[in-house]
Design an enzyme around this catalytic site. Sequence first.
Site, PDB file in Angstrom:
ATOM      1  N   SER A   1       3.808  -2.333  10.315  1.00 26.59           N
ATOM      2  CA  SER A   1       5.270  -2.384  10.495  1.00 26.59           C
ATOM      3  C   SER A   1       5.869  -3.741  10.133  1.00 26.59           C
ATOM      4  O   SER A   1       6.807  -4.207  10.770  1.00 26.59           O
ATOM      5  CB  SER A   1       5.652  -1.985  11.923  1.00 26.59           C
ATOM      6  OG  SER A   1       5.220  -0.663  12.191  1.00 26.59           O
TER       7      SER A   1
ATOM      8  N   GLU B   1      -6.737   4.120   8.122  1.00 27.21           N
ATOM      9  CA  GLU B   1      -6.614   5.564   7.883  1.00 27.21           C
ATOM     10  C   GLU B   1      -7.900   6.113   7.249  1.00 27.21           C
ATOM     11  O   GLU B   1      -8.290   7.248   7.515  1.00 27.21           O
ATOM     12  CB  GLU B   1      -5.382   5.840   6.999  1.00 27.21           C
ATOM     13  CG  GLU B   1      -4.098   5.668   7.811  1.00 27.21           C
ATOM     14  CD  GLU B   1      -2.894   5.165   7.030  1.00 27.21           C
ATOM     15  OE1 GLU B   1      -2.886   5.257   5.788  1.00 27.21           O
ATOM     16  OE2 GLU B   1      -1.955   4.658   7.682  1.00 27.21           O
TER      17      GLU B   1
ATOM     18  N   GLU C   1      -4.931  -5.445  10.630  1.00 26.10           N
ATOM     19  CA  GLU C   1      -3.934  -4.394  10.823  1.00 26.10           C
ATOM     20  C   GLU C   1      -4.207  -3.666  12.138  1.00 26.10           C
ATOM     21  O   GLU C   1      -5.016  -2.732  12.165  1.00 26.10           O
ATOM     22  CB  GLU C   1      -4.007  -3.391   9.669  1.00 26.10           C
ATOM     23  CG  GLU C   1      -3.730  -4.000   8.313  1.00 26.10           C
ATOM     24  CD  GLU C   1      -3.192  -2.954   7.339  1.00 26.10           C
ATOM     25  OE1 GLU C   1      -2.097  -3.173   6.834  1.00 26.10           O
ATOM     26  OE2 GLU C   1      -3.857  -1.933   7.136  1.00 26.10           O
TER      27      GLU C   1
ATOM     28  N   HIS D   1      -9.251   0.499   5.117  1.00 25.56           N
ATOM     29  CA  HIS D   1      -7.962   0.748   5.773  1.00 25.56           C
ATOM     30  C   HIS D   1      -8.206   1.662   6.976  1.00 25.56           C
ATOM     31  O   HIS D   1      -9.028   2.573   6.911  1.00 25.56           O
ATOM     32  CB  HIS D   1      -6.969   1.392   4.800  1.00 25.56           C
ATOM     33  CG  HIS D   1      -5.597   1.445   5.376  1.00 25.56           C
ATOM     34  ND1 HIS D   1      -5.223   2.427   6.269  1.00 25.56           N
ATOM     35  CD2 HIS D   1      -4.537   0.616   5.243  1.00 25.56           C
ATOM     36  CE1 HIS D   1      -3.979   2.192   6.650  1.00 25.56           C
ATOM     37  NE2 HIS D   1      -3.531   1.105   6.042  1.00 25.56           N
TER      38      HIS D   1
ATOM     39  N   GLY E   1       2.769   1.983  10.846  1.00 19.75           N
ATOM     40  CA  GLY E   1       3.679   3.110  10.697  1.00 19.75           C
ATOM     41  C   GLY E   1       4.394   3.488  11.985  1.00 19.75           C
ATOM     42  O   GLY E   1       5.022   4.543  12.062  1.00 19.75           O
TER      43      GLY E   1
ATOM     44  N   ASN F   1       0.856  -1.180   0.000  1.00 18.30           N
ATOM     45  CA  ASN F   1       0.000   0.000   0.000  1.00 18.30           C
ATOM     46  C   ASN F   1       0.895   1.234   0.000  1.00 18.30           C
ATOM     47  O   ASN F   1       1.542   1.531   0.999  1.00 18.30           O
ATOM     48  CB  ASN F   1      -0.872  -0.057   1.267  1.00 18.30           C
ATOM     49  CG  ASN F   1      -1.714   1.181   1.460  1.00 18.30           C
ATOM     50  OD1 ASN F   1      -1.784   2.045   0.596  1.00 18.30           O
ATOM     51  ND2 ASN F   1      -2.360   1.264   2.616  1.00 18.30           N
TER      52      ASN F   1
ATOM     53  N   LYS G   1       0.040   4.258  -0.121  1.00 16.40           N
ATOM     54  CA  LYS G   1      -0.608   5.416   0.531  1.00 16.40           C
ATOM     55  C   LYS G   1      -0.406   6.675  -0.337  1.00 16.40           C
ATOM     56  O   LYS G   1      -0.345   6.559  -1.551  1.00 16.40           O
ATOM     57  CB  LYS G   1      -0.072   5.589   1.956  1.00 16.40           C
ATOM     58  CG  LYS G   1      -0.185   4.275   2.751  1.00 16.40           C
ATOM     59  CD  LYS G   1       0.016   4.425   4.215  1.00 16.40           C
ATOM     60  CE  LYS G   1      -0.150   3.060   4.871  1.00 16.40           C
ATOM     61  NZ  LYS G   1       0.003   3.095   6.315  1.00 16.40           N
TER      62      LYS G   1
HETATM   63  P1  PGA Z   1       3.114   0.104   7.666  1.00 16.14           P
HETATM   64  O1  PGA Z   1       1.617   0.258   7.101  1.00 16.14           O
HETATM   65  O2  PGA Z   1       3.679  -1.160   7.050  1.00 16.14           O
HETATM   66  O3  PGA Z   1       3.829   1.334   7.213  1.00 16.14           O
HETATM   67  O4  PGA Z   1       3.000  -0.013   9.140  1.00 16.14           O
HETATM   68  C1  PGA Z   1       0.806  -0.857   6.920  1.00 16.14           C
HETATM   69  C2  PGA Z   1      -0.518  -0.423   6.353  1.00 16.14           C
HETATM   70  O5  PGA Z   1      -1.038   0.620   6.749  1.00 16.14           O
HETATM   71  O6  PGA Z   1      -1.092  -1.118   5.492  1.00 16.14           O
END
Ligand code: PGA
Length: 249
Positions: free
Chosen positions: A212, A96, A166, A94, A172, A9, A11
Amino acid sequence: MRKKIVAGNWKMNTLPQEGEVLIKEIVESFNTEGVELIVAPPFTHLDGVGKVLKGSDVKMSSQTIAKENFGAYTGEVAAEMVKAFGAEYAIIGHSERRAYYGETNEILNKKTEKALSVGLSPIFCVGENLEERESGSYFDVIKQQIEEGLFNFSETDFSKFILAYEPVWAIGTGKTASPEQAQEIHAFIRSLIEEKYNKNVAESVSILYGGSCKPSNAKELFMQNDIDGGLIGGAALNASDFIAISKSF
Ligand code: PGA
């Protein structure tokens, strides 16, 4: 046998030209047999990335889609538009999107329906935040996300889904769920699916871990019984890290 999947992803990262460099590097170095590799670039990159991916083994996803069809929905992008660029998947739900854009389980259910209606397979995300983890309510949170988001679909539709667990506190942050913590939730999700549908469906749906995930921890996560791959954020922006994760099964 469940599909092993690594999805990246991107983003809201990279300019279109940078995205093109990244996708070319990924396509050139991807040769992991038995693993499906998916990239989810921003909408603005779907055309360029889609062209590079033509004839390759790497698949494309969008990061979200509109819950409506065509029409007066300024700023939105319809599932059918995404599909026209060659995408086969759409990430839906997701954290976010849930946290910053008010996407509720009800909205996500509509988006899932839209994806299916044009032949995109949803990559549906669930996960608890830190407060829910610490208060111990995370099983209920995840159950509700899945029940309200997905459980009105038929068995046939459900078998087109990819799920992603997740935990928000791991996204992140550099703080990964331990393989045991992740496995516990993946097994829980599978048990919910078995209860609602049947063992066959539960055993055939791929459930990815996200948060992560990187080359240094992917192996121990992917070794777990119910973890079928990863949804990768940060590490998906580096071709060699992303490819290394695809080799971590
Ligand atoms: P990250 O994000 O690997 O940067 O923690 C994962 C995601 O949001 O899909």
